[in-house]
Design an enzyme around this catalytic site. Structure first.
Site, mmCIF file in Angstrom:
data_model
loop_
_atom_site.group_PDB
_atom_site.id
_atom_site.type_symbol
_atom_site.label_atom_id
_atom_site.label_comp_id
_atom_site.label_asym_id
_atom_site.label_seq_id
_atom_site.Cartn_x
_atom_site.Cartn_y
_atom_site.Cartn_z
ATOM 1 N N CYS A 1 0.852 -1.079 -0.021
ATOM 2 C CA CYS A 1 -0.246 -0.119 -0.112
ATOM 3 C C CYS A 1 0.781 1.216 0.025
ATOM 4 C CB CYS A 1 -0.811 0.033 1.391
ATOM 5 S SG CYS A 1 -2.012 -1.330 1.460
ATOM 6 N N GLY B 1 -0.221 0.682 -5.162
ATOM 7 C CA GLY B 1 -1.494 0.178 -4.806
ATOM 8 C C GLY B 1 -2.363 0.484 -6.084
ATOM 9 N N ASN C 1 0.220 0.844 5.787
ATOM 10 C CA ASN C 1 1.073 0.030 4.981
ATOM 11 C C ASN C 1 1.912 -1.024 5.499
ATOM 12 O OD1 ASN C 1 2.901 -0.787 2.870
ATOM 13 N ND2 ASN C 1 4.115 1.046 3.320
ATOM 14 N N GLY C 2 1.778 -2.190 5.182
ATOM 15 C CA GLY C 2 2.432 -3.191 5.785
ATOM 16 C C GLY C 2 1.602 -4.402 5.995
ATOM 17 N N TYR D 1 12.353 -2.930 -6.400
ATOM 18 C CA TYR D 1 11.077 -2.912 -7.105
ATOM 19 C C TYR D 1 10.134 -1.792 -6.707
ATOM 20 C CZ TYR D 1 6.795 -4.521 -9.187
ATOM 21 O OH TYR D 1 5.364 -4.468 -9.951
#
Length: 482
Positions: free
Chosen positions: A17, A45, A119-120, A262
Protein backbone atom coordinates in the site's frame (compact mmCIF):
# COMPACT_ATOMS: atom_id res chain seq x y z
CA UNK A 1 0.68 -13.78 -20.31
CA UNK A 2 1.58 -13.23 -23.95
CA UNK A 3 -0.72 -12.55 -26.87
CA UNK A 4 -0.16 -11.20 -30.38
CA UNK A 5 3.16 -9.60 -29.55
CA UNK A 6 1.93 -8.08 -26.28
CA UNK A 7 3.30 -9.14 -22.92
CA UNK A 8 1.10 -8.66 -19.88
CA UNK A 9 3.13 -8.02 -16.74
CA UNK A 10 1.50 -10.05 -13.97
CA UNK A 11 4.31 -12.09 -12.45
CA UNK A 12 5.62 -9.45 -10.07
CA UNK A 13 5.88 -9.38 -6.31
CA UNK A 14 3.59 -6.58 -5.20
CA UNK A 15 3.85 -4.27 -2.24
CA UNK A 16 0.92 -3.71 0.04
CA UNK A 17 0.00 0.00 0.00
CA UNK A 18 0.78 3.69 -0.03
CA UNK A 19 -0.25 6.12 2.71
CA UNK A 20 -0.52 9.90 2.75
CA UNK A 21 -1.54 12.54 5.25
CA UNK A 22 -1.86 16.33 5.29
CA UNK A 23 -2.24 18.90 8.09
CA UNK A 24 -3.25 22.29 6.77
CA UNK A 25 -2.19 25.60 8.30
CA UNK A 26 -2.44 27.70 5.13
CA UNK A 27 -5.90 27.29 3.64
CA UNK A 28 -4.99 24.67 1.03
CA UNK A 29 -7.54 22.47 -0.71
CA UNK A 30 -6.67 19.48 1.44
CA UNK A 31 -8.66 16.88 -0.48
CA UNK A 32 -7.11 17.78 -3.83
CA UNK A 33 -3.60 17.83 -2.40
CA UNK A 34 -4.29 14.38 -1.00
CA UNK A 35 -5.59 13.27 -4.41
CA UNK A 36 -2.34 14.41 -6.03
CA UNK A 37 -0.39 12.66 -3.29
CA UNK A 38 -2.20 9.39 -3.88
CA UNK A 39 -1.78 9.78 -7.62
CA UNK A 40 1.98 9.91 -7.00
CA UNK A 41 1.73 6.73 -4.91
CA UNK A 42 -0.47 4.85 -7.39
CA UNK A 43 2.35 2.40 -8.19
CA UNK A 44 2.12 1.08 -4.62
CA UNK A 45 -1.51 -0.01 -4.93
CA UNK A 46 -3.96 -0.18 -7.82
CA UNK A 47 -6.96 -1.99 -6.35
CA UNK A 48 -8.62 0.68 -4.23
CA UNK A 49 -8.18 4.27 -3.13
CA UNK A 50 -9.64 6.42 -0.39
CA UNK A 51 -9.48 9.82 1.30
CA UNK A 52 -10.80 10.85 4.72
CA UNK A 53 -10.90 14.49 5.82
CA UNK A 54 -11.46 16.16 9.16
CA UNK A 55 -13.50 19.35 9.13
CA UNK A 56 -13.40 20.70 12.69
CA UNK A 57 -14.03 17.26 14.17
CA UNK A 58 -16.48 16.11 11.48
CA UNK A 59 -15.01 13.23 9.47
CA UNK A 60 -15.94 12.62 5.84
CA UNK A 61 -14.61 9.72 3.81
CA UNK A 62 -14.85 8.45 0.26
CA UNK A 63 -13.24 5.22 -0.94
CA UNK A 64 -13.88 2.59 -3.55
CA UNK A 65 -12.31 -0.03 -5.77
CA UNK A 66 -10.27 1.27 -8.69
CA UNK A 67 -7.46 3.68 -9.48
CA UNK A 68 -7.29 7.13 -7.90
CA UNK A 69 -8.64 8.82 -11.03
CA UNK A 70 -11.54 6.34 -11.15
CA UNK A 71 -12.56 6.68 -7.51
CA UNK A 72 -12.64 10.48 -7.32
CA UNK A 73 -14.36 13.11 -9.45
CA UNK A 74 -14.92 16.85 -8.96
CA UNK A 75 -18.26 16.41 -7.24
CA UNK A 76 -16.77 13.99 -4.72
CA UNK A 77 -13.73 16.19 -4.12
CA UNK A 78 -15.90 19.25 -3.45
CA UNK A 79 -17.63 17.36 -0.65
CA UNK A 80 -14.33 16.51 1.05
CA UNK A 81 -13.57 19.82 2.73
CA UNK A 82 -11.42 19.96 5.85
CA UNK A 83 -8.07 20.82 7.37
CA UNK A 84 -6.61 17.35 8.05
CA UNK A 85 -6.60 14.37 5.70
CA UNK A 86 -5.58 10.73 5.45
CA UNK A 87 -5.27 8.94 2.10
CA UNK A 88 -4.58 5.39 0.98
CA UNK A 89 -3.97 3.30 -2.13
CA UNK A 90 -4.14 -0.44 -1.73
CA UNK A 91 -2.83 -3.66 -3.16
CA UNK A 92 -4.32 -6.59 -1.27
CA UNK A 93 -1.79 -9.11 -0.05
CA UNK A 94 -4.20 -10.12 2.71
CA UNK A 95 -7.94 -9.85 3.13
CA UNK A 96 -9.03 -9.87 -0.49
CA UNK A 97 -10.07 -7.07 -2.80
CA UNK A 98 -13.47 -5.69 -1.77
CA UNK A 99 -14.87 -2.25 -1.08
CA UNK A 100 -15.17 -3.10 2.63
CA UNK A 101 -11.39 -3.61 2.76
CA UNK A 102 -10.60 -0.26 1.14
CA UNK A 103 -8.96 2.33 3.38
CA UNK A 104 -8.78 4.68 5.23
CA UNK A 105 -10.77 3.07 8.01
CA UNK A 106 -12.94 5.60 9.87
CA UNK A 107 -14.37 4.44 13.19
CA UNK A 108 -16.23 6.08 16.04
CA UNK A 109 -15.44 4.95 19.57
CA UNK A 110 -15.89 6.17 23.12
CA UNK A 111 -13.16 8.84 22.79
CA UNK A 112 -14.35 10.21 19.45
CA UNK A 113 -13.39 9.37 15.86
CA UNK A 114 -10.25 7.95 14.30
CA UNK A 115 -9.16 7.45 10.68
CA UNK A 116 -6.30 5.11 9.81
CA UNK A 117 -4.33 4.16 6.70
CA UNK A 118 -1.81 1.32 6.93
CA UNK A 119 1.07 0.03 4.81
CA UNK A 120 2.54 -3.33 5.78
CA UNK A 121 1.47 -6.57 7.38
CA UNK A 122 0.88 -7.75 10.95
CA UNK A 123 2.06 -11.29 11.65
CA UNK A 124 -0.08 -11.66 14.79
CA UNK A 125 -3.27 -10.16 13.34
CA UNK A 126 -5.07 -13.52 13.52
CA UNK A 127 -4.52 -14.09 17.21
CA UNK A 128 -5.35 -10.47 18.04
CA UNK A 129 -8.55 -10.69 16.00
CA UNK A 130 -9.55 -13.89 17.79
CA UNK A 131 -8.98 -12.23 21.15
CA UNK A 132 -11.08 -9.19 20.23
CA UNK A 133 -13.88 -11.35 18.85
CA UNK A 134 -14.01 -13.43 22.01
CA UNK A 135 -14.53 -10.16 23.88
CA UNK A 136 -17.44 -9.22 21.63
CA UNK A 137 -15.80 -7.15 18.90
CA UNK A 138 -17.51 -7.17 15.50
CA UNK A 139 -15.20 -6.82 12.49
CA UNK A 140 -16.37 -5.19 9.27
CA UNK A 141 -13.33 -6.11 7.16
CA UNK A 142 -10.89 -8.99 6.76
CA UNK A 143 -7.75 -6.84 6.88
CA UNK A 144 -5.17 -6.58 9.64
CA UNK A 145 -5.49 -2.78 9.59
CA UNK A 146 -8.81 -3.10 11.40
CA UNK A 147 -7.12 -5.17 14.10
CA UNK A 148 -4.60 -2.35 14.46
CA UNK A 149 -7.43 0.18 14.74
CA UNK A 150 -9.09 -1.84 17.51
CA UNK A 151 -5.82 -2.15 19.41
CA UNK A 152 -5.03 1.54 19.23
CA UNK A 153 -8.59 2.46 20.27
CA UNK A 154 -8.33 0.07 23.21
CA UNK A 155 -5.04 1.60 24.33
CA UNK A 156 -6.45 5.12 23.91
CA UNK A 157 -9.08 4.44 26.55
CA UNK A 158 -6.29 3.86 29.09
CA UNK A 159 -3.94 6.58 27.73
CA UNK A 160 -3.86 10.35 28.05
CA UNK A 161 -3.30 10.91 24.32
CA UNK A 162 -3.69 9.24 20.96
CA UNK A 163 0.07 9.33 20.39
CA UNK A 164 0.58 7.56 23.71
CA UNK A 165 -1.95 4.93 22.65
CA UNK A 166 -0.13 4.29 19.35
CA UNK A 167 3.17 3.96 21.20
CA UNK A 168 1.64 1.54 23.70
CA UNK A 169 0.08 -0.52 20.90
CA UNK A 170 3.59 -1.14 19.54
CA UNK A 171 4.17 -3.44 22.51
CA UNK A 172 1.60 -5.85 21.04
CA UNK A 173 1.67 -5.36 17.26
CA UNK A 174 4.19 -7.67 15.52
CA UNK A 175 5.20 -7.14 11.94
CA UNK A 176 5.70 -4.28 9.52
CA UNK A 177 3.67 -1.10 9.51
CA UNK A 178 3.80 2.48 8.52
CA UNK A 179 0.57 4.22 9.46
CA UNK A 180 -0.95 7.62 8.94
CA UNK A 181 -3.74 8.39 11.38
CA UNK A 182 -6.13 11.24 12.10
CA UNK A 183 -7.84 12.17 15.36
CA UNK A 184 -10.19 15.14 15.80
CA UNK A 185 -7.25 17.49 16.38
CA UNK A 186 -4.09 15.71 15.19
CA UNK A 187 -2.41 14.06 12.24
CA UNK A 188 -0.17 11.15 13.28
CA UNK A 189 2.43 8.98 11.59
CA UNK A 190 4.23 5.92 12.95
CA UNK A 191 6.63 3.17 11.87
CA UNK A 192 7.18 -0.20 13.45
CA UNK A 193 10.24 -0.52 15.73
CA UNK A 194 12.25 -2.12 12.90
CA UNK A 195 11.40 0.53 10.33
CA UNK A 196 10.57 -2.09 7.71
CA UNK A 197 8.23 0.17 5.72
CA UNK A 198 9.06 3.75 4.72
CA UNK A 199 7.37 6.95 5.89
CA UNK A 200 8.62 10.50 5.40
CA UNK A 201 7.74 13.97 6.65
CA UNK A 202 7.43 16.96 4.33
CA UNK A 203 6.47 20.61 4.72
CA UNK A 204 4.47 22.85 2.39
CA UNK A 205 4.70 26.47 3.61
CA UNK A 206 3.42 26.12 7.20
CA UNK A 207 1.57 22.85 6.57
CA UNK A 208 2.84 19.28 7.04
CA UNK A 209 2.77 16.18 4.84
CA UNK A 210 3.28 12.49 5.64
CA UNK A 211 3.91 10.10 2.76
CA UNK A 212 5.17 6.60 2.00
CA UNK A 213 7.56 8.12 -0.57
CA UNK A 214 9.29 11.44 -1.09
CA UNK A 215 8.43 11.62 -4.80
CA UNK A 216 5.04 12.93 -3.67
CA UNK A 217 6.66 15.99 -2.10
CA UNK A 218 7.97 17.02 -5.50
CA UNK A 219 4.52 16.49 -7.02
CA UNK A 220 2.83 18.92 -4.62
CA UNK A 221 5.72 21.36 -4.09
CA UNK A 222 6.58 20.31 -0.53
CA UNK A 223 10.05 20.15 1.01
CA UNK A 224 11.43 16.97 2.52
CA UNK A 225 11.99 17.34 6.27
CA UNK A 226 13.11 13.87 7.39
CA UNK A 227 12.14 10.23 7.62
CA UNK A 228 10.02 9.00 10.49
CA UNK A 229 12.41 6.88 12.55
CA UNK A 230 11.89 3.21 13.47
CA UNK A 231 9.48 2.94 16.39
CA UNK A 232 8.71 6.66 16.24
CA UNK A 233 5.30 8.27 16.56
CA UNK A 234 5.09 11.78 15.14
CA UNK A 235 2.07 14.03 15.36
CA UNK A 236 1.14 17.43 14.06
CA UNK A 237 -1.28 19.76 15.79
CA UNK A 238 -1.81 23.52 16.05
CA UNK A 239 1.54 23.80 17.87
CA UNK A 240 3.57 22.08 15.15
CA UNK A 241 5.48 18.81 14.83
CA UNK A 242 6.11 16.55 17.85
CA UNK A 243 7.65 13.13 18.38
CA UNK A 244 8.03 10.24 20.80
CA UNK A 245 9.87 6.96 20.26
CA UNK A 246 9.46 3.39 21.45
CA UNK A 247 12.08 2.19 23.90
CA UNK A 248 12.80 -0.95 21.83
CA UNK A 249 13.14 0.80 18.48
CA UNK A 250 16.22 0.06 16.37
CA UNK A 251 18.68 2.90 15.96
CA UNK A 252 19.00 2.15 12.24
CA UNK A 253 15.99 1.24 10.11
CA UNK A 254 15.80 -2.31 8.77
CA UNK A 255 14.05 -1.15 5.61
CA UNK A 256 12.72 -3.75 3.18
CA UNK A 257 15.35 -4.02 0.44
CA UNK A 258 12.57 -4.51 -2.09
CA UNK A 259 11.83 -0.80 -1.77
CA UNK A 260 15.08 -0.27 -3.68
CA UNK A 261 14.70 -3.28 -5.96
CA UNK A 262 11.12 -2.73 -7.10
CA UNK A 263 8.55 -1.05 -4.84
CA UNK A 264 9.53 2.61 -4.79
CA UNK A 265 9.49 5.08 -7.64
CA UNK A 266 13.03 5.83 -8.87
CA UNK A 267 12.63 9.55 -8.10
CA UNK A 268 12.05 8.80 -4.42
CA UNK A 269 14.67 8.99 -1.69
CA UNK A 270 14.31 6.18 0.86
CA UNK A 271 16.27 6.50 4.11
CA UNK A 272 18.54 9.12 2.55
CA UNK A 273 19.40 7.09 -0.56
CA UNK A 274 18.19 7.80 -4.09
CA UNK A 275 16.28 4.80 -5.40
CA UNK A 276 17.51 5.63 -8.91
CA UNK A 277 21.16 5.60 -7.85
CA UNK A 278 20.80 2.37 -5.86
CA UNK A 279 19.21 0.61 -8.83
CA UNK A 280 21.94 1.88 -11.13
CA UNK A 281 24.54 0.57 -8.67
CA UNK A 282 22.80 -2.81 -8.76
CA UNK A 283 23.18 -2.75 -12.54
CA UNK A 284 26.88 -1.91 -12.24
CA UNK A 285 27.43 -4.82 -9.85
CA UNK A 286 25.41 -7.12 -12.10
CA UNK A 287 27.58 -6.27 -15.12
CA UNK A 288 30.74 -7.04 -13.12
CA UNK A 289 29.40 -10.40 -12.01
CA UNK A 290 27.75 -11.47 -15.27
CA UNK A 291 29.38 -9.89 -18.34
CA UNK A 292 28.39 -11.07 -21.80
CA UNK A 293 29.14 -10.19 -25.41
CA UNK A 294 26.05 -8.45 -26.79
CA UNK A 295 24.86 -5.63 -29.05
CA UNK A 296 22.21 -3.95 -26.88
CA UNK A 297 21.16 -3.56 -23.24
CA UNK A 298 17.63 -2.64 -22.20
CA UNK A 299 15.41 -2.97 -19.17
CA UNK A 300 11.91 -4.30 -18.63
CA UNK A 301 9.74 -1.24 -17.87
CA UNK A 302 9.65 0.25 -15.41
CA UNK A 303 11.60 -1.24 -12.52
CA UNK A 304 14.31 -2.80 -14.72
CA UNK A 305 15.24 0.42 -16.51
CA UNK A 306 17.58 1.97 -13.92
CA UNK A 307 19.55 -1.26 -13.39
CA UNK A 308 19.81 -1.63 -17.18
CA UNK A 309 21.37 1.84 -17.40
CA UNK A 310 23.91 0.80 -14.76
CA UNK A 311 24.62 -2.45 -16.59
CA UNK A 312 25.23 -0.58 -19.85
CA UNK A 313 27.49 1.98 -18.16
CA UNK A 314 29.63 -0.67 -16.50
CA UNK A 315 29.80 -3.02 -19.50
CA UNK A 316 30.27 -0.36 -22.17
CA UNK A 317 27.45 -1.91 -24.23
CA UNK A 318 24.93 0.37 -25.97
CA UNK A 319 21.78 1.14 -23.99
CA UNK A 320 18.49 1.28 -25.84
CA UNK A 321 14.81 0.34 -25.81
CA UNK A 322 13.52 -3.17 -26.26
CA UNK A 323 9.88 -2.43 -25.50
CA UNK A 324 7.24 0.23 -25.88
CA UNK A 325 5.00 0.49 -22.85
CA UNK A 326 1.32 1.15 -23.25
CA UNK A 327 0.65 3.59 -20.43
CA UNK A 328 -3.16 3.31 -20.59
CA UNK A 329 -4.73 1.23 -17.86
CA UNK A 330 -8.48 0.74 -18.21
CA UNK A 331 -11.18 0.64 -15.56
CA UNK A 332 -10.73 -2.31 -13.26
CA UNK A 333 -13.24 -2.21 -10.44
CA UNK A 334 -16.37 -2.83 -12.57
CA UNK A 335 -15.21 -6.20 -13.89
CA UNK A 336 -17.02 -9.17 -12.32
CA UNK A 337 -14.14 -11.47 -11.37
CA UNK A 338 -10.80 -10.99 -9.66
CA UNK A 339 -9.01 -12.70 -12.55
CA UNK A 340 -10.51 -10.20 -15.01
CA UNK A 341 -9.63 -7.27 -12.77
CA UNK A 342 -6.03 -8.44 -12.48
CA UNK A 343 -5.78 -8.93 -16.23
CA UNK A 344 -7.21 -5.45 -16.83
CA UNK A 345 -4.72 -3.77 -14.55
CA UNK A 346 -1.73 -5.52 -16.11
CA UNK A 347 0.77 -3.33 -17.94
CA UNK A 348 1.11 -4.14 -21.63
CA UNK A 349 4.46 -4.15 -23.42
CA UNK A 350 5.12 -4.34 -27.14
CA UNK A 351 8.50 -5.53 -28.42
CA UNK A 352 10.33 -2.87 -30.44
CA UNK A 353 11.18 -5.12 -33.38
CA UNK A 354 13.45 -2.68 -35.22
CA UNK A 355 15.56 -2.34 -32.09
CA UNK A 356 16.10 -6.05 -31.34
CA UNK A 357 15.95 -7.81 -34.73
CA UNK A 358 19.22 -9.55 -35.57
CA UNK A 359 20.89 -8.53 -32.30
CA UNK A 360 22.27 -10.20 -29.21
CA UNK A 361 20.42 -8.46 -26.40
CA UNK A 362 20.80 -8.19 -22.63
CA UNK A 363 17.43 -7.84 -20.91
CA UNK A 364 17.56 -6.56 -17.32
CA UNK A 365 14.69 -7.04 -14.90
CA UNK A 366 14.42 -6.55 -11.16
CA UNK A 367 13.40 -10.10 -10.20
CA UNK A 368 12.05 -13.48 -11.19
CA UNK A 369 9.29 -14.68 -8.91
CA UNK A 370 7.35 -17.46 -10.65
CA UNK A 371 9.01 -17.18 -14.06
CA UNK A 372 5.97 -17.13 -16.33
CA UNK A 373 6.25 -13.51 -17.43
CA UNK A 374 9.95 -13.49 -18.29
CA UNK A 375 9.49 -16.67 -20.33
CA UNK A 376 6.77 -14.92 -22.35
CA UNK A 377 8.93 -11.82 -22.80
CA UNK A 378 11.92 -13.83 -24.02
CA UNK A 379 9.70 -15.74 -26.43
CA UNK A 380 8.36 -12.46 -27.80
CA UNK A 381 11.87 -11.06 -28.25
CA UNK A 382 13.00 -14.11 -30.21
CA UNK A 383 9.87 -14.04 -32.33
CA UNK A 384 10.75 -10.41 -33.09
CA UNK A 385 14.14 -11.55 -34.43
CA UNK A 386 16.53 -11.26 -31.48
CA UNK A 387 19.48 -13.62 -32.13
CA UNK A 388 20.25 -14.14 -28.44
CA UNK A 389 18.52 -13.05 -25.25
CA UNK A 390 20.69 -12.86 -22.14
CA UNK A 391 18.64 -12.21 -19.01
CA UNK A 392 20.14 -10.38 -16.06
CA UNK A 393 18.32 -9.98 -12.74
CA UNK A 394 19.21 -7.08 -10.43
CA UNK A 395 18.40 -8.99 -7.24
CA UNK A 396 19.29 -12.43 -5.82
CA UNK A 397 16.92 -15.38 -6.31
CA UNK A 398 13.67 -15.31 -4.30
CA UNK A 399 13.86 -18.22 -1.88
CA UNK A 400 11.73 -17.32 1.13
CA UNK A 401 8.26 -15.91 1.86
CA UNK A 402 7.74 -12.35 3.07
CA UNK A 403 5.69 -11.78 6.22
CA UNK A 404 5.93 -7.99 6.11
CA UNK A 405 3.69 -6.88 3.24
CA UNK A 406 5.28 -7.97 -0.03
CA UNK A 407 3.08 -10.45 -1.85
CA UNK A 408 5.21 -13.59 -1.44
CA UNK A 409 3.20 -15.46 1.21
CA UNK A 410 4.89 -18.87 0.85
CA UNK A 411 7.71 -20.73 -0.88
CA UNK A 412 5.20 -22.52 -3.06
CA UNK A 413 5.49 -21.31 -6.64
CA UNK A 414 8.84 -19.56 -6.22
CA UNK A 415 10.91 -20.66 -9.20
CA UNK A 416 14.29 -20.45 -7.47
CA UNK A 417 13.08 -22.84 -4.77
CA UNK A 418 12.17 -25.55 -7.28
CA UNK A 419 14.95 -25.20 -9.84
CA UNK A 420 18.65 -24.47 -10.21
CA UNK A 421 19.74 -21.36 -12.12
CA UNK A 422 20.55 -23.49 -15.16
CA UNK A 423 17.14 -25.14 -15.00
CA UNK A 424 15.48 -21.74 -14.74
CA UNK A 425 17.46 -20.55 -17.77
CA UNK A 426 16.19 -23.49 -19.77
CA UNK A 427 12.59 -23.02 -18.67
CA UNK A 428 12.45 -19.30 -19.52
CA UNK A 429 14.30 -19.81 -22.81
CA UNK A 430 17.20 -17.41 -22.17
CA UNK A 431 20.61 -17.94 -23.78
CA UNK A 432 22.19 -17.08 -20.43
CA UNK A 433 20.90 -16.06 -17.02
CA UNK A 434 22.63 -14.17 -14.23
CA UNK A 435 21.30 -13.05 -10.86
CA UNK A 436 22.90 -10.39 -8.69
CA UNK A 437 24.60 -12.14 -5.76
CA UNK A 438 24.11 -11.16 -2.13
CA UNK A 439 27.69 -9.85 -2.21
CA UNK A 440 26.82 -7.75 -5.25
CA UNK A 441 23.68 -6.47 -3.52
CA UNK A 442 25.72 -5.49 -0.48
CA UNK A 443 28.22 -3.69 -2.72
CA UNK A 444 25.44 -1.79 -4.49
CA UNK A 445 23.85 -0.72 -1.19
CA UNK A 446 27.02 0.05 0.73
CA UNK A 447 26.28 3.80 0.88
CA UNK A 448 22.83 3.44 2.49
CA UNK A 449 22.54 5.08 5.90
CA UNK A 450 20.33 2.23 7.11
CA UNK A 451 20.25 -1.55 7.33
CA UNK A 452 17.77 -3.57 5.32
CA UNK A 453 15.74 -6.76 5.48
CA UNK A 454 16.80 -9.28 2.84
CA UNK A 455 14.92 -12.29 4.23
CA UNK A 456 13.19 -13.06 0.91
CA UNK A 457 16.66 -13.87 -0.48
CA UNK A 458 18.38 -15.37 2.56
CA UNK A 459 15.73 -16.55 5.04
CA UNK A 460 17.36 -14.34 7.70
CA UNK A 461 14.41 -12.47 9.21
CA UNK A 462 14.80 -9.46 11.51
CA UNK A 463 12.28 -10.92 13.97
CA UNK A 464 10.77 -14.29 14.79
CA UNK A 465 8.45 -15.48 12.01
CA UNK A 466 6.32 -18.61 11.46
CA UNK A 467 8.78 -20.45 9.21
CA UNK A 468 7.47 -23.90 8.28
CA UNK A 469 10.60 -25.16 6.50
CA UNK A 470 13.52 -26.17 8.66
CA UNK A 471 16.66 -24.10 8.05
CA UNK A 472 18.75 -27.25 7.55
CA UNK A 473 16.43 -28.37 4.77
CA UNK A 474 16.90 -25.01 3.09
CA UNK A 475 20.69 -25.29 3.33
CA UNK A 476 20.50 -28.80 1.88
CA UNK A 477 18.34 -27.49 -0.98
CA UNK A 478 20.87 -24.75 -1.73
CA UNK A 479 23.75 -27.23 -1.77
CA UNK A 480 21.89 -29.44 -4.20
CA UNK A 481 21.44 -26.58 -6.66
CA UNK A 482 25.01 -25.36 -6.92
Amino acid sequence: MYKNGEILISDKAKEECGVFGFYDNDGFDVARLTYYGLYGLQHRGQESAGIAVNDDGIFRCHKDLGLVREVFDDLTMNRLSGTISVGHVRYSTKGGNSRENAQPLVYNYVKGTLALAHNGNLMNAGELRDDFQKRGAIFHTTIDSEVMMYKIAEERIASHSIEGAVLKAMDTLRGAYSIVMMSPRKLLGARDPYGLRPLSIGKLENSYVLSSETCVFDNIGAEFVRDVEPGEVVWIDKDGLHSIRHEKALERAKICVFEYVYNARPDSVIQGASVYEVRKAMGHALAKEHPVEADLVFGVPDSGLCAAIGYAEESGLPYGKGFIKNKYIGRTFILPTQAQREAAVNIKLNVLKNSVCGKRVVMVDDSIVRGTTCANIIRALKEAGAKEVHMRVSSPPFMWPCYFGTDIPSREGLMAVKYSIEEIRQKIGADSLGYLSMEGLQEATRFLNCDYCHACFTGEYPMEVPITLDKKEFEHTKEGKK
